[in-house]
Write a protein that holds these residues in place. Structure first.
Motif, PDB file in Angstrom:
ATOM      1  N   MET A   1      87.938   1.410  57.159  1.00  0.00           N
ATOM      2  CA  MET A   1      89.400   1.456  57.044  1.00  0.00           C
ATOM      3  C   MET A   1      89.937   0.139  57.471  1.00  0.00           C
ATOM      4  O   MET A   1      91.013  -0.340  57.026  1.00  0.00           O
ATOM      5  CB  MET A   1      89.903   2.648  58.033  1.00  0.00           C
ATOM      6  N   LEU A   2      89.351  -0.613  58.630  1.00  0.00           N
ATOM      7  CA  LEU A   2      89.547  -1.638  58.912  1.00  0.00           C
ATOM      8  C   LEU A   2      89.476  -2.949  58.093  1.00  0.00           C
ATOM      9  O   LEU A   2      90.422  -3.736  57.916  1.00  0.00           O
ATOM     10  CB  LEU A   2      89.256  -1.967  60.405  1.00  0.00           C
ATOM     11  N   VAL A   3      88.410  -2.832  57.460  1.00  0.00           N
ATOM     12  CA  VAL A   3      87.712  -3.932  56.873  1.00  0.00           C
ATOM     13  C   VAL A   3      88.170  -3.925  55.334  1.00  0.00           C
ATOM     14  O   VAL A   3      88.526  -4.905  54.422  1.00  0.00           O
ATOM     15  CB  VAL A   3      86.426  -4.223  56.919  1.00  0.00           C
ATOM     16  N   GLY A   4      88.149  -2.793  54.715  1.00  0.00           N
ATOM     17  CA  GLY A   4      88.527  -2.436  53.436  1.00  0.00           C
ATOM     18  C   GLY A   4      87.374  -2.890  52.653  1.00  0.00           C
ATOM     19  O   GLY A   4      86.147  -2.995  52.862  1.00  0.00           O
ATOM     20  N   GLY A   5      87.610  -2.749  51.055  1.00  0.00           N
ATOM     21  CA  GLY A   5      86.314  -3.327  50.251  1.00  0.00           C
ATOM     22  C   GLY A   5      85.648  -1.973  49.672  1.00  0.00           C
ATOM     23  O   GLY A   5      86.365  -1.642  48.590  1.00  0.00           O
TER      24      GLY A   5
ATOM     25  N   PRO B   1     101.400   0.632  55.051  1.00  0.00           N
ATOM     26  CA  PRO B   1     101.181   1.901  54.595  1.00  0.00           C
ATOM     27  C   PRO B   1     101.762   2.720  55.788  1.00  0.00           C
ATOM     28  O   PRO B   1     102.218   3.866  55.396  1.00  0.00           O
ATOM     29  CB  PRO B   1      99.613   2.101  54.401  1.00  0.00           C
TER      30      PRO B   1
ATOM     31  N   TRP C   1      91.735   4.957  53.554  1.00  0.00           N
ATOM     32  CA  TRP C   1      92.752   3.934  53.395  1.00  0.00           C
ATOM     33  C   TRP C   1      93.552   3.715  52.243  1.00  0.00           C
ATOM     34  O   TRP C   1      94.808   3.670  52.374  1.00  0.00           O
ATOM     35  CB  TRP C   1      92.299   2.505  53.964  1.00  0.00           C
ATOM     36  N   ASN C   2      92.723   3.462  51.349  1.00  0.00           N
ATOM     37  CA  ASN C   2      93.543   3.169  49.875  1.00  0.00           C
ATOM     38  C   ASN C   2      94.384   4.333  49.446  1.00  0.00           C
ATOM     39  O   ASN C   2      95.276   4.198  48.941  1.00  0.00           O
ATOM     40  CB  ASN C   2      92.391   3.020  49.041  1.00  0.00           C
ATOM     41  N   GLU C   3      93.942   5.494  49.811  1.00  0.00           N
ATOM     42  CA  GLU C   3      94.790   7.000  49.410  1.00  0.00           C
ATOM     43  C   GLU C   3      96.202   7.002  50.570  1.00  0.00           C
ATOM     44  O   GLU C   3      96.927   7.529  50.031  1.00  0.00           O
ATOM     45  CB  GLU C   3      93.885   7.911  49.298  1.00  0.00           C
ATOM     46  N   TRP C   4      95.549   6.612  51.675  1.00  0.00           N
ATOM     47  CA  TRP C   4      96.846   6.581  52.604  1.00  0.00           C
ATOM     48  C   TRP C   4      97.762   5.627  52.185  1.00  0.00           C
ATOM     49  O   TRP C   4      99.228   6.076  52.104  1.00  0.00           O
ATOM     50  CB  TRP C   4      96.131   6.243  54.020  1.00  0.00           C
ATOM     51  N   ASN C   5      97.562   4.355  51.693  1.00  0.00           N
ATOM     52  CA  ASN C   5      98.328   3.382  51.257  1.00  0.00           C
ATOM     53  C   ASN C   5      99.150   4.011  50.213  1.00  0.00           C
ATOM     54  O   ASN C   5     100.434   3.566  50.074  1.00  0.00           O
ATOM     55  CB  ASN C   5      97.385   2.456  50.426  1.00  0.00           C
TER      56      ASN C   5
ATOM     57  N   TYR D   1      87.249   3.055  53.135  1.00  0.00           N
ATOM     58  CA  TYR D   1      88.094   2.328  52.393  1.00  0.00           C
ATOM     59  C   TYR D   1      88.946   3.212  51.469  1.00  0.00           C
ATOM     60  O   TYR D   1      90.272   3.174  51.354  1.00  0.00           O
ATOM     61  CB  TYR D   1      87.235   1.370  51.700  1.00  0.00           C
TER      62      TYR D   1
ATOM     63  N   SER E   1      81.626  -9.796  55.982  1.00  0.00           N
ATOM     64  CA  SER E   1      82.206  -8.339  56.353  1.00  0.00           C
ATOM     65  C   SER E   1      81.191  -7.193  56.409  1.00  0.00           C
ATOM     66  O   SER E   1      81.088  -6.235  57.025  1.00  0.00           O
ATOM     67  CB  SER E   1      83.564  -7.954  55.383  1.00  0.00           C
TER      68      SER E   1
ATOM     69  N   GLU F   1      84.164 -15.073  51.789  1.00  0.00           N
ATOM     70  CA  GLU F   1      84.033 -14.113  50.693  1.00  0.00           C
ATOM     71  C   GLU F   1      84.926 -14.211  49.628  1.00  0.00           C
ATOM     72  O   GLU F   1      84.859 -13.835  48.679  1.00  0.00           O
ATOM     73  CB  GLU F   1      84.127 -12.769  51.510  1.00  0.00           C
TER      74      GLU F   1
END
Lengths: 277, 457
Positions: free
Chosen positions: A225-229, B247, A237-241, A234, A147, B153
């Motif tokens: 945002m798509l792949v994360g990590g 989400p 995305w994590n805060e949106w989660n 990211y 990734s 991974e």
């Protein structure tokens, strides 16, 4: 009043607009009222806790203060400080961007100097250029199987086109009489390229590089945002989660600030290579 | 664990799990007198006892039961201990595992409560207990979890139970041998509707609704389709089902883009917490004990690093056992709520795990098994998932349901590994399931598919 220069007046107007905007924003958000005695149902539906919603600017500043006062904490693979996240994003952008520059500038030179190469490669460029970089993501993930490298590849593929096209355009647009002067001085092809064409085309090339870095910064956020990590994407995305809009707004501001800084770097570079005829 | 019966009881049937839905179990004959072991050590002991007792009786459960019935469990246990060094056997099995070949592991998870055992094993030290230094890595979605797992991974990953089946059949990816040695959670999902639809509790009124599910190859999709079809709606015609990342579901529900969704928690409870939606029903009301998420790894991982794999499976099963105990649920909620893991408010997670929750309609409900944790990968569950994939046209043509289920849900291998590790598992891998009052017999999957009025298969 006459002593204020144009720039000073513009700066004051900017500040006034900023404060007015923040004030309206702050006033538009209704304060969440403190709860009194809660029934069990109210407690379970978050009666005492703030609901997800657009936060007032004061809350965003509070968040920014907290995050920026400790930007490099590392609490495990999924919880790192904003400084580390931005660092990851910049690292990816610069790696992909550097690779793209290595390919695009020589190739652009070739295309710009040779009409045959231009005509042969143009169809490929025209088909590949409009593809959204993120459309490459699934293919990249599948083929590259990593990734991190996939994200770098996506930056590479989105950065390459503006640089390639601008380099080719700049090289092709070098005034013929300059090249002819080089010819009369019996300069070799390589020396002509470096001593005449490169300096003449440099402003156009740097413009292409400046466009590319802007696109790369746009793309990395979406890719992460798509792949994360890791990375700023990211983080969003994590805060949106968690529907935490305060953090989302804070990170949007950070993305803007970093993007501006990257652009400013190339702005300086652009001024360095500019020349007046 | 629900699949461990007391070998010294004449009333348990070791061939079936305690929640077995087969005829003889459904009569209630074998269910009493069987307190499940409550700690991992107790489980190990129970497993060893069970293995020894069964071998004494030549694996004849009828013979064992009648013997226990005659002399009583305590007498039998004492008699057996006098001739067989039970303590030594237990100790030997506890020590049986070699040192892990590799201790630094990456395990992927999607931040939902279904992944509870995988996540909590880190903060609560279950990986550490078995000599592993495992990192749990948050993943943005199921397709990415699949790709990162394929790319190596992740050493192992949280997945949805239908995913490895779909992967094997080449639906949505290339075939790579995967093993699914453990189911993560059972139950734990819900149908949430927007507050606007409080007066539309009858699914017949849902024509034209748009629903979200987290992934195409998910129990969420299949359960939602099953549920609306039972009320006479064709999920492909009468409603729209969209794949929406969890989400986004809450935000879309607020924006009116979705009328409802069948999704994993905490996003069901989160909709209630935010005052946007209400819980229409829990999926346990559709199928009590349905599987949802799974713990999966590439076959190569288990083959190349057997001790690591064993230690990892042991941590996971131990954590699953710990999570299935309601007494631990509050502690777990606090452990998995921080940014590093689920990144959600603790009270939301707590409502999901303890089952004391606000339903969004003004009531506080008490459903302790709203979500539960049981690792055994029943083949019959795999067959059911395949019947639904066939029913809704995700797969076509003749399918050897059992062969595919057995290839992917390595219940036999899982049982062997579990037994090697000192745990026990049900000896059967097929049982019938009751879904909305209709019995599913895994022996006749094709008849089951064609028994539905609505479907494509």
């Amino acid at each position: 009043m006459a002593t204020l220069s144009l720039n000073q007046r513009a700066a004051i107007l900017s500040l006034v607009l900023l404060f007015a905007g923040l004030l309206v924003w702050e006033a538009a958000i209704p304060a969440q009222k403190a709860a009194g005695e809660l029934t069990e149902y109210e407690r379970l539906t978050g009666g005492g806790a703030p609901k997800a919603g657009v936060p007032p600017p004061s809350q965003v500043f509070q968040k920014a203060w907290n995050e920026l006062s400790n930007p490099f904490y590392d609490a495990g693979p999924n919880d790192k400080g904003i400084g580390i996240q931005i660092g990851y994003s910049i690292y990816r952008v610069l790696s992909g961007y550097a690779l793209a520059a290595l390919v695009a500038i020589p190739l652009g030179f070739l295309i710009g100097m040779s009409t045959v190469a231009y005509k042969a490669l143009n169809p490929f460029i025209q088909v590949l250029r409009p593809i959204s970089p993120l459309a490459w993501m699934p293919l990249a993930l599948f083929i590259i199987q990593d990734s991190e490298r996939s994200a770098i590849f996506v930056i590479f593929i989105c950065s390459i086109w503006p640089m390639l096209i601008n380099t080719a355009f700049g090289v092709a647009g070098v005034r013929k009489d300059w090249v002819n002067v080089a010819k009369t001085h019996e300069l070799g092809a390589l020396r002509t390229a470096f001593m005449v064409i490169l300096p003449a085309a440099a402003p156009t090339i740097v413009t292409g590089m400046r466009i590319s870095i802007g696109i790369a910064w746009l793309v990395i956020v979406a890719a992460e945002m798509l792949v994360g990590g890791t990375g700023i994407g990211y983080y969003v995305w994590n805060e949106w989660n968690n529907l935490d809009l305060t953090s989302v707004i804070f990170s949007i501001l950070m993305i803007g600030v970093v993007g501006m800084a990257l652009d400013a770097m190339f702005g300086i570079l652009q001024r360095l290579v500019a020349y007046s005829e | 664990m629900k699949s461990l019966g007391n070998p010294f009881s004449s009333k348990t049937d070791l061939r079936h799990g305690a929640d077995c839905g087969c005829k003889s179990c459904a009569s209630g004959e074998f269910r009493a007198d069987d307190a499940s072991p409550q700690s991992s050590e107790a489980m190990l002991e129970r497993a060893v006892e069970s293995a020894i007792v069964r071998s004494v009786f030549g694996h004849s459960d009828i013979g064992r039961r009648s013997f226990m019935g005659m002399v009583g469990g305590a007498t039998a246990a004492a008699a057996l201990a006098s001739v067989f060094p039970m303590d030594k056997a237990k100790a030997a099995i506890l020590d049986n595992l070699g040192t892990p070949e590799k201790t630094d592991l990456n395990i992927g998870f999607v931040p939902i409560t279904c992944a509870t055992p995988i996540i909590m094993a880190q903060p609560l030290g279950f990986y550490e207990r078995y000599g592993l230094n495992a990192q749990v890595i948050k993943t943005a979605g199921w397709a990415v979890a699949r790709d990162k797992s394929l790319a190596g991974e992740y050493d192992a990953s949280h997945m949805l139970t239908p995913m490895p089946l779909a992967m094997t059949l080449g639906a949505g990816s290339t075939a790579t041998p995967y093993i699914m040695p453990a189911v993560e959670n059972i139950n734990g999902q819900a149908i949430v509707l927007s507050n606007e639809h409080k007066d539309k509790r009858d699914p017949k009124q849902w024509k034209g609704f748009t629903f979200g599910v987290p992934f195409e190859y998910s129990m969420h999709n299949f359960l939602l389709r099953y549920y609306v079809a039972e009320f006479g709606l064709d999920p492909d015609v009468d409603i729209q089902i969209r794949v929406v990342p969890p989400p986004e579901m809450v935000a879309n529900l607020r924006a009116g883009n979705l009328d409802g969704y069948l999704s994993p928690d905490p996003f069901n409870q989160r909709a209630v917490w935010e005052g946007i939606g209400f819980i229409h029903i829990l999926t346990k009301e559709i199928w009590e004990g349905h599987p949802c998420c799974a713990f999966a790894a590439p076959l190569s991982f288990a083959e190349q690093l057997p001790n690591t794999y064993g230690a990892l499976l042991k941590s996971i099963i131990d954590a699953t056992q710990y999570a299935s105990n309601p007494d631990n649920r509050k502690e777990i909620s606090e452990a998995i709520a921080p940014t590093n893991y689920l990144n959600q408010p603790v009270p939301v997670i707590e409502q999901v795990l303890t089952g004391t929750y606000a339903d969004g309609l003004g009531e506080v409900k008490q459903v302790p098994d709203r979500i539960d944790f049981d690792p055994f990968p029943w083949h019959s569950m795999g067959v059911w998932i395949l019947t639904q994939m066939k029913r809704w046209g995700y797969i076509e043509g003749d399918i050897d349901y059992k062969a595919v289920a057995e290839q992917v849900y390595l219940a036999a291998d899982a049982r062997k590994i579990m037994t090697d590790l000192g745990y026990d598992a049900p000896t059967e891998t097929y049982k019938s399931h009751v879904i909305m009052g209709k019995t599913f017999d895994p022996e006749t999957p094709e008849d089951y598919v064609s028994s539905f009025a609505i479907g494509k298969g």
